[in-house]
Write an enzyme that holds these catalytic residues in place. Structure first.
Site, mmCIF file in Angstrom:
data_model
loop_
_atom_site.group_PDB
_atom_site.id
_atom_site.type_symbol
_atom_site.label_atom_id
_atom_site.label_comp_id
_atom_site.label_asym_id
_atom_site.label_seq_id
_atom_site.Cartn_x
_atom_site.Cartn_y
_atom_site.Cartn_z
ATOM 1 N N GLY A 239 -18.466 8.777 18.146
ATOM 2 C CA GLY A 239 -18.335 9.078 19.571
ATOM 3 C C GLY A 239 -19.149 10.218 20.116
ATOM 4 N N GLU A 273 -17.701 8.456 11.630
ATOM 5 C CA GLU A 273 -18.287 7.144 11.929
ATOM 6 C C GLU A 273 -19.301 7.234 13.063
ATOM 7 O OE1 GLU A 273 -14.874 4.830 13.012
ATOM 8 O OE2 GLU A 273 -13.950 4.957 11.042
ATOM 9 N N PRO A 274 -20.323 8.059 12.910
ATOM 10 C CA PRO A 274 -21.285 8.199 14.002
ATOM 11 C C PRO A 274 -22.214 6.997 14.085
ATOM 12 C CG PRO A 274 -22.034 9.438 12.113
ATOM 13 C CD PRO A 274 -20.706 8.841 11.733
ATOM 14 N N GLY A 275 -22.500 6.575 15.286
ATOM 15 C CA GLY A 275 -23.480 5.502 15.482
ATOM 16 C C GLY A 275 -24.597 6.011 16.367
ATOM 17 N N ARG A 312 -27.063 -2.246 28.366
ATOM 18 C CA ARG A 312 -26.337 -1.034 28.757
ATOM 19 C C ARG A 312 -26.386 -0.711 30.260
ATOM 20 N NH1 ARG A 312 -26.720 3.481 27.313
ATOM 21 N NH2 ARG A 312 -24.537 3.822 26.854
ATOM 22 N N TYR A 316 -22.679 -0.766 31.725
ATOM 23 C CA TYR A 316 -22.037 0.549 31.842
ATOM 24 C C TYR A 316 -22.669 1.432 32.906
ATOM 25 C CZ TYR A 316 -21.202 -0.877 26.964
ATOM 26 O OH TYR A 316 -20.915 -1.568 25.835
ATOM 27 N N CYS A 342 -32.063 -14.204 36.000
ATOM 28 C CA CYS A 342 -31.559 -14.654 37.294
ATOM 29 C C CYS A 342 -30.201 -14.022 37.553
ATOM 30 C CB CYS A 342 -31.461 -16.174 37.293
ATOM 31 S SG CYS A 342 -33.074 -16.889 37.069
ATOM 32 N N GLU A 343 -30.191 -12.730 37.701
ATOM 33 C CA GLU A 343 -28.980 -11.942 37.920
ATOM 34 C C GLU A 343 -29.355 -10.738 38.758
ATOM 35 O OE1 GLU A 343 -25.767 -12.137 36.668
ATOM 36 O OE2 GLU A 343 -26.100 -13.904 35.424
ATOM 37 N N TYR A 371 -26.985 0.447 20.343
ATOM 38 C CA TYR A 371 -26.417 -0.517 21.284
ATOM 39 C C TYR A 371 -27.497 -1.142 22.166
ATOM 40 C CZ TYR A 371 -22.389 2.017 19.600
ATOM 41 O OH TYR A 371 -21.455 2.607 18.775
HETATM 42 N N1 LLP Z 1 -15.961 3.982 15.151
HETATM 43 C C1 LLP Z 1 -15.329 3.081 15.908
HETATM 44 C C2 LLP Z 1 -13.991 2.626 15.520
HETATM 45 C C3 LLP Z 1 -15.945 2.594 17.069
HETATM 46 O O1 LLP Z 1 -15.308 1.699 17.837
HETATM 47 C C4 LLP Z 1 -17.237 3.049 17.436
HETATM 48 C C5 LLP Z 1 -17.892 2.543 18.617
HETATM 49 C C6 LLP Z 1 -17.867 3.978 16.595
HETATM 50 C C7 LLP Z 1 -17.190 4.440 15.471
HETATM 51 C C8 LLP Z 1 -19.237 4.521 16.868
HETATM 52 O O2 LLP Z 1 -19.273 5.233 18.042
HETATM 53 P P1 LLP Z 1 -20.566 6.085 18.455
HETATM 54 O O3 LLP Z 1 -20.711 7.215 17.482
HETATM 55 O O4 LLP Z 1 -21.739 5.195 18.407
HETATM 56 O O5 LLP Z 1 -20.260 6.541 19.822
HETATM 57 N N2 LLP Z 1 -21.736 -0.464 23.492
HETATM 58 C C9 LLP Z 1 -21.360 0.838 24.007
HETATM 59 C C10 LLP Z 1 -20.684 1.676 22.974
HETATM 60 C C11 LLP Z 1 -19.487 1.028 22.376
HETATM 61 C C12 LLP Z 1 -18.904 1.808 21.263
HETATM 62 C C13 LLP Z 1 -17.940 0.993 20.486
HETATM 63 N N3 LLP Z 1 -17.367 1.673 19.385
HETATM 64 C C14 LLP Z 1 -22.585 1.513 24.584
HETATM 65 O O6 LLP Z 1 -23.660 0.925 24.576
HETATM 66 O O7 LLP Z 1 -22.499 2.621 25.112
#
Ligand code: LLP
Length: 412
Positions: A239, A273-275, A312, A316, A342-343, A371
């Site tokens: 997050g 759990e960083p993404g 995105r 969002y 077409c949106e 994402y």
């Molecule tokens: N752990 C869990 C349980 C999650 O649901 C998520 C993201 C993460 C970790 C990783 O979160 P991060 O570090 O990337 O913020 N598609 C959206 C974001 C959706 C996130 C879903 N869960 C966007 O493009 O902003």
């Protein structure tokens, strides 16, 4: 680090001129910097040094095999939410023993696959899911290590579509029900409590909600330990936000200090759990200008990438910086950069003040490493873009551009 810098008037990815890359691979194309991804991973690792932890990269942010390989070779674990993501992790040489399985809707098949693989932790989100996991694992004569994902009812202060930690969200079990569910698990022979988990939202730019959730989690963790549960892991989710335009997210150091506090209070090994914070600024979407037009008081720049390629902005109201690959002189004008779908919502950037590009110019949509491709679709029967990995002055295609044949695969 920012690997996308100008050399004179020309934007590069590391040492690769993007103009050259686009000529070779075509557009739209996602371009990732391996150096940036690795350095983000290493920076977070450094910030957490001295804190017992495991970084479990959240595969959903960007699940390309080449990126997973880069991370797994450097010791990263993984956070998965489906059997498909587990398959990817395994194909990338990732270690299931360093993999956590999140998500509200795991199927029996996915549970069995993860058990067979020897997953580190199932993050369970409901009482019924826990019972199902118990049944599946007993049938396999296993004992599934689990953590309950609790919902701490904290406002993550992020876009409403990516906040997950309030009572009204579908995620986790209510804080008040957690203890009784752990107690219930004592009678289940197929599961064993090993941790506690939460994830309150994504693209968080404030530290206060994170600290609030961590404080509650640490308390609950200690309470559960005192009740005799042999918990080892405190999973703090992902997050942490990034800078898209003008955001001011906490630094990795600030974030890590908050996490370290929870580690010290509990003695737990922290799972993260960083993404986005690892992959987001390591990638761009490169697109070419097809046409420009002026209608009443409005300038439109129509490019060959659409919101099917980068969802995105449409989903969002996300604002990604756009940089010209060739920097022209002149006066900036207000424009909308739009795709071919077409949106009406197919707007990559609305009301943006930028230098008007020429037809055929390349634009880089920044911070698209997370994402981006993982949420791309074939809407309007558009083949999904290629993906390219840059390493210094070299680059290679890590996912081929889809063909019309790919579009029809499995159809008759
Ligand atoms: N752990 C869990 C349980 C999650 O649901 C998520 C993201 C993460 C970790 C990783 O979160 P991060 O570090 O990337 O913020 N598609 C959206 C974001 C959706 C996130 C879903 N869960 C966007 O493009 O902003």
């Amino acid at each position: 680090m920012n690997p996308f810098l100008y050399n004179g008037r020309n934007l590069q990815a590391e040492k690769v001129p993007l103009e050259k890359l686009a000529r070779k691979v075509g557009t739209p194309v996602y371009v990732y910097s391996s150096t940036a991804l690795i350095s983000n991973f290493q920076a977070l690792t450094r910030a957490l040094s001295g804190t017992p932890h495991l970084i479990c990269y959240s595969v959903k942010a960007n699940s390309n095999l080449a990126l997973l390989k880069l991370l797994s070779r450097r010791g990263s674990g993984f956070d998965i939410v489906s059997g498909g993501e587990l398959h990817r992790v395994q194909k990338a040489g990732g270690d299931p023993c360093k993999t956590v399985f999140s998500g509200v809707g795991k199927t029996e098949k996915e549970m069995a696959e993860a058990l067979r693989a020897g997953i580190l932790l199932f993050n369970v989100e409901s009482g019924e899911e826990l019972e199902r996991l118990d049944q599946v694992s007993r049938k396999m004569a296993r004992r599934a290590p689990f953590a309950l994902r609790v919902n701490p009812d904290v406002d993550a202060k992020t876009h409403r579509h990516i906040a997950t930690g309030l009572k009204k969200h579908k995620f986790g079990v209510p804080f008040e029900e957690a203890v009784s569910l752990y107690e219930k698990s004592r009678r289940m022979k197929g599961v064993i409590a090993r941790g506690l988990d939460c994830h309150i939202g994504s693209q968080m730019t404030e530290l206060a909600p994170i600290k609030d959730a961590l404080r509650q989690m640490a308390e609950l963790f200690n309470h559960l330990r005192a009740r005799g549960f042999a918990l080892s892991y405190l999973d703090v989710g992902g997050g942490l936000g990034i800078i898209y335009r003008k955001e001011k997210p906490p630094s990795m150091a600030e974030y890590s200090r908050a996490v370290r506090k929870a580690a010290v209070q509990t003695g737990a090994t922290i799972l993260l759990e960083p993404g986005r914070v690892l992959a987001g600024n390591a990638g761009i979407l490169l697109t070419r200008v097809l046409y420009r037009k002026k209608t009443k008081g409005k300038t439109w720049v129509i490019v060959d990438a659409g919101t099917n390629d980068l969802l995105r902005p449409a989903l969002y109201e996300a604002e990604h910086e756009i940089q010209p690959v060739y920097r022209r002189a002149g006066k900036p004008v207000l424009m909308d950069v739009v795709g071919p779908l077409c949106e009406s919502s197919d707007v990559l950037a609305g009301n943006r003040k930028m230098m008007l590009p020429e037809q055929g110019d390349l634009l880089a949509i920044m911070s698209a490493g997370a994402y981006g491709m993982s949420m791309a679709s074939n809407y309007n029967s558009r083949p999904r873009p290629a993906e390219v990995l840059v390493e210094g002055s070299r680059f290679r295609v890590i996912r081929k551009r889809e063909s019309y044949g790919d579009l029809l695969r499995g159809e008759s």
